[in-house]
Design a protein around this motif. Structure first.
Motif, mmCIF file in Angstrom:
data_model
loop_
_atom_site.group_PDB
_atom_site.id
_atom_site.type_symbol
_atom_site.label_atom_id
_atom_site.label_comp_id
_atom_site.label_asym_id
_atom_site.label_seq_id
_atom_site.Cartn_x
_atom_site.Cartn_y
_atom_site.Cartn_z
ATOM 1 N N HIS A 35 0.921 -1.273 -0.034
ATOM 2 C CA HIS A 35 0.077 -0.144 0.132
ATOM 3 C C HIS A 35 0.619 1.110 0.319
ATOM 4 C CE1 HIS A 35 -3.434 -2.732 0.264
ATOM 5 N NE2 HIS A 35 -3.251 -3.170 2.049
ATOM 6 N N ILE A 36 1.462 2.134 -1.088
ATOM 7 C CA ILE A 36 2.268 2.690 -1.462
ATOM 8 C C ILE A 36 1.444 4.347 -0.732
ATOM 9 C CG2 ILE A 36 3.269 3.994 -2.944
ATOM 10 C CD1 ILE A 36 3.732 1.529 -2.720
ATOM 11 N N LEU A 37 1.883 5.039 -0.371
ATOM 12 C CA LEU A 37 1.918 5.978 0.538
ATOM 13 C C LEU A 37 1.399 7.220 -0.245
ATOM 14 C CD1 LEU A 37 1.097 7.163 3.356
ATOM 15 C CD2 LEU A 37 2.784 7.984 3.689
ATOM 16 N N LYS A 38 0.685 7.760 -0.538
ATOM 17 C CA LYS A 38 0.458 8.242 -1.849
ATOM 18 C C LYS A 38 0.376 10.409 -1.944
ATOM 19 C CE LYS A 38 -4.722 8.770 -2.273
ATOM 20 N NZ LYS A 38 -5.825 7.709 -4.144
ATOM 21 N N ASN A 39 -0.173 10.940 -0.441
ATOM 22 C CA ASN A 39 -0.322 11.657 -0.274
ATOM 23 C C ASN A 39 1.048 12.331 0.340
ATOM 24 O OD1 ASN A 39 -0.962 14.477 1.462
ATOM 25 N ND2 ASN A 39 -3.032 13.219 2.432
ATOM 26 N N PRO A 40 1.780 13.726 -0.279
ATOM 27 C CA PRO A 40 2.380 14.333 -0.257
ATOM 28 C C PRO A 40 3.130 15.323 1.031
ATOM 29 C CG PRO A 40 1.628 15.456 -1.974
ATOM 30 C CD PRO A 40 0.896 14.171 -1.374
ATOM 31 N N LEU A 41 1.658 15.621 1.485
ATOM 32 C CA LEU A 41 1.322 16.145 2.663
ATOM 33 C C LEU A 41 1.752 15.236 3.738
ATOM 34 C CD1 LEU A 41 -0.944 18.684 2.329
ATOM 35 C CD2 LEU A 41 1.203 19.509 1.544
ATOM 36 N N GLY A 190 -6.264 7.890 7.710
ATOM 37 C CA GLY A 190 -7.063 8.049 6.837
ATOM 38 C C GLY A 190 -6.521 6.498 5.680
ATOM 39 N N LYS A 191 -7.809 5.811 5.409
ATOM 40 C CA LYS A 191 -6.593 4.528 4.408
ATOM 41 C C LYS A 191 -6.837 5.079 3.035
ATOM 42 C CE LYS A 191 -10.772 2.707 6.168
ATOM 43 N NZ LYS A 191 -12.233 1.593 5.783
ATOM 44 N N ASN A 192 -7.948 6.114 2.638
ATOM 45 C CA ASN A 192 -7.451 6.649 1.729
ATOM 46 C C ASN A 192 -5.642 7.600 0.930
ATOM 47 O OD1 ASN A 192 -10.437 6.187 0.405
ATOM 48 N ND2 ASN A 192 -10.921 7.773 1.504
ATOM 49 N N ASN A 193 -5.728 7.414 2.236
ATOM 50 C CA ASN A 193 -4.031 7.963 1.509
ATOM 51 C C ASN A 193 -2.871 7.331 1.078
ATOM 52 O OD1 ASN A 193 -3.899 11.050 2.808
ATOM 53 N ND2 ASN A 193 -4.983 9.822 4.666
ATOM 54 N N SER A 203 -1.777 4.399 11.692
ATOM 55 C CA SER A 203 -1.326 5.171 12.564
ATOM 56 C C SER A 203 0.062 4.950 13.019
ATOM 57 C CB SER A 203 -1.851 5.088 14.194
ATOM 58 O OG SER A 203 -3.522 5.738 14.430
ATOM 59 N N VAL A 204 0.882 6.734 12.554
ATOM 60 C CA VAL A 204 1.591 6.359 12.954
ATOM 61 C C VAL A 204 2.330 6.329 14.511
ATOM 62 C CG1 VAL A 204 4.050 7.611 12.794
ATOM 63 C CG2 VAL A 204 2.389 7.963 10.244
ATOM 64 N N VAL A 205 3.756 5.764 14.691
ATOM 65 C CA VAL A 205 3.992 5.803 16.160
ATOM 66 C C VAL A 205 5.567 5.524 15.691
ATOM 67 C CG1 VAL A 205 4.025 3.763 17.823
ATOM 68 C CG2 VAL A 205 2.363 3.316 16.519
#
Length: 352
Positions: A35-41, A190-193, A203-205
């Motif tokens: 699952h590739i993180l696509k949200n640059p922010l 959120g999953k849509n990112n 979540s980021v830990v």
């Protein structure tokens, strides 16, 4: 119909979403946790919260096509990326070839759980969620010290990591992790990112290994917690009366007594035997499989032989001495667990 206009039938739209998603011509497979993180922010936020220094060597696990990798290269000195998928490895090399980052990126192809990790200062990773627990403990037991790890987990797993005594999600994983590290929740994702979107939120830990590390026997500690969390909402008195628990502890007790007797009689000849005692551990995997209250019947251990009955009394006396007989694992702090383990050890009772 004759004499009428023929209607052109529109092709029916398929309701089935494609199983693979693409970026740069590469398909991603949900079944492999891709699952590739696509949200640059969001990528920028993760890098910022990691607190990367310009001198840091960064370990990235599962870099995919390099969206996060690029930001890590901009922030640190070097990125060591561990990637299992050969297609992703080629994409990473192609993406950064001929750029100023090419000589600061080292890609290791392989399974991170089977790979000997090099020295690094900080780990930043969006990992396949199915390896969350073994990877966390691999990092915590890494032979060389590192400053912190900032990792994207499935949200429920992340909340178990940070849970405190009395929380619904407080479990063996919580106690185990927090013994070896300070753990904090940074942000919900959120999953849509992601592309493709997973079924659950993330979540980021942030995990900061404790230095110096705790002075406990890893196998003993894990074996002890496995017993305490068999059913975390039952009293410890009920748990330690179970036949299976008493049998395991009595076997360990007799083995240790035999080793100590041999040491007295034979000196160094029995030393090697004593060194093998730890191999009887219940294991270090932290799969968090403690039972819920309705999962099993308690085997109270009534009607045991005289010898077992005496050992059972010995165990119960330890619990009474520390005031733990009516307490529940779901409410105990880390310090209370450490204290109870020390009481058992003082009585010659061990969990390996």
């Amino acid at each position: 119909m004759a004499g009428g206009k023929m209607r052109k039938e529109k092709p029916k739209a398929s309701n089935r979403a494609p199983s693979n998603h693409y970026q740069g011509g590469i398909s991603f497979h949900k079944s492999k946790g891709q699952h590739i993180l696509k949200n640059p922010l969001l990528v920028d936020s993760i890098v910022q919260k990691a607190g990367i220094k310009s001198t840091d060597v960064i370990l990235e696990i599962g870099p995919g096509t390099g969206n996060l990798t690029k930001k890590l290269l901009e922030a640190g000195k070097e990125v060591i990326a561990v990637e299992l998928d050969s297609r992703m490895v080629l994409e990473l090399q192609r993406r950064f070839q001929g750029t100023p980052y090419s000589n600061r990126l080292k890609v290791i192809q392989g399974d991170v759980l089977k790979t000997e990790l090099p020295r690094f200062d900080i780990c930043v990773a969006n990992i396949p969620y199915q390896i969350s627990s073994p990877l966390t403990f691999k990092l915590l037991f890494h032979p060389t010290s590192f400053r912190c790890a900032v990792i994207m987990y499935q949200r429920e797993f992340a909340m178990r990591l940070v849970a405190q005594p009395g929380d619904n999600l407080y479990c063996r994983l919580s106690v185990n992790t927090q013994l070896y590290a300070r753990v904090s929740h940074l942000l919900k994702v959120g999953k849509n990112n992601f592309r493709p979107p997973p079924k659950v939120d993330s979540s980021v830990v942030r995990i900061e290994p404790r230095r110096p590390g705790p002075q406990v026997n890893k196998k003993e500690w894990d074996g002890f917690l496995r017993v305490c969390f068999i059913r975390k909402n039952k009293t410890l008195g009920s748990i330690f009366k179970q036949k299976s628990v008493l049998s395991m502890l009595e076997k360990n007790y007799k083995t240790l007594q035999a080793v100590l007797a041999s040491l007295q009689n034979n000196g160094d000849a029995a030393l090697n035997t004593s060194m093998d005692l730890g191999d009887q551990s219940m294991g270090m995997e932290d799969d968090d499989n403690e039972m819920d209250d309705d999962d099993m019947e308690m085997d109270e251990g009534e009607g045991d032989g005289e010898e077992t009955s005496e050992f059972k009394e010995k165990v119960m006396n330890v619990l009474k001495e520390g005031g733990f007989e009516e307490k529940r694992s779901s409410k105990l702090s880390q310090q209370e667990f450490l204290y109870l383990l020390s009481l058992f050890n003082k009585s010659g009772i061990h969990f390996t």
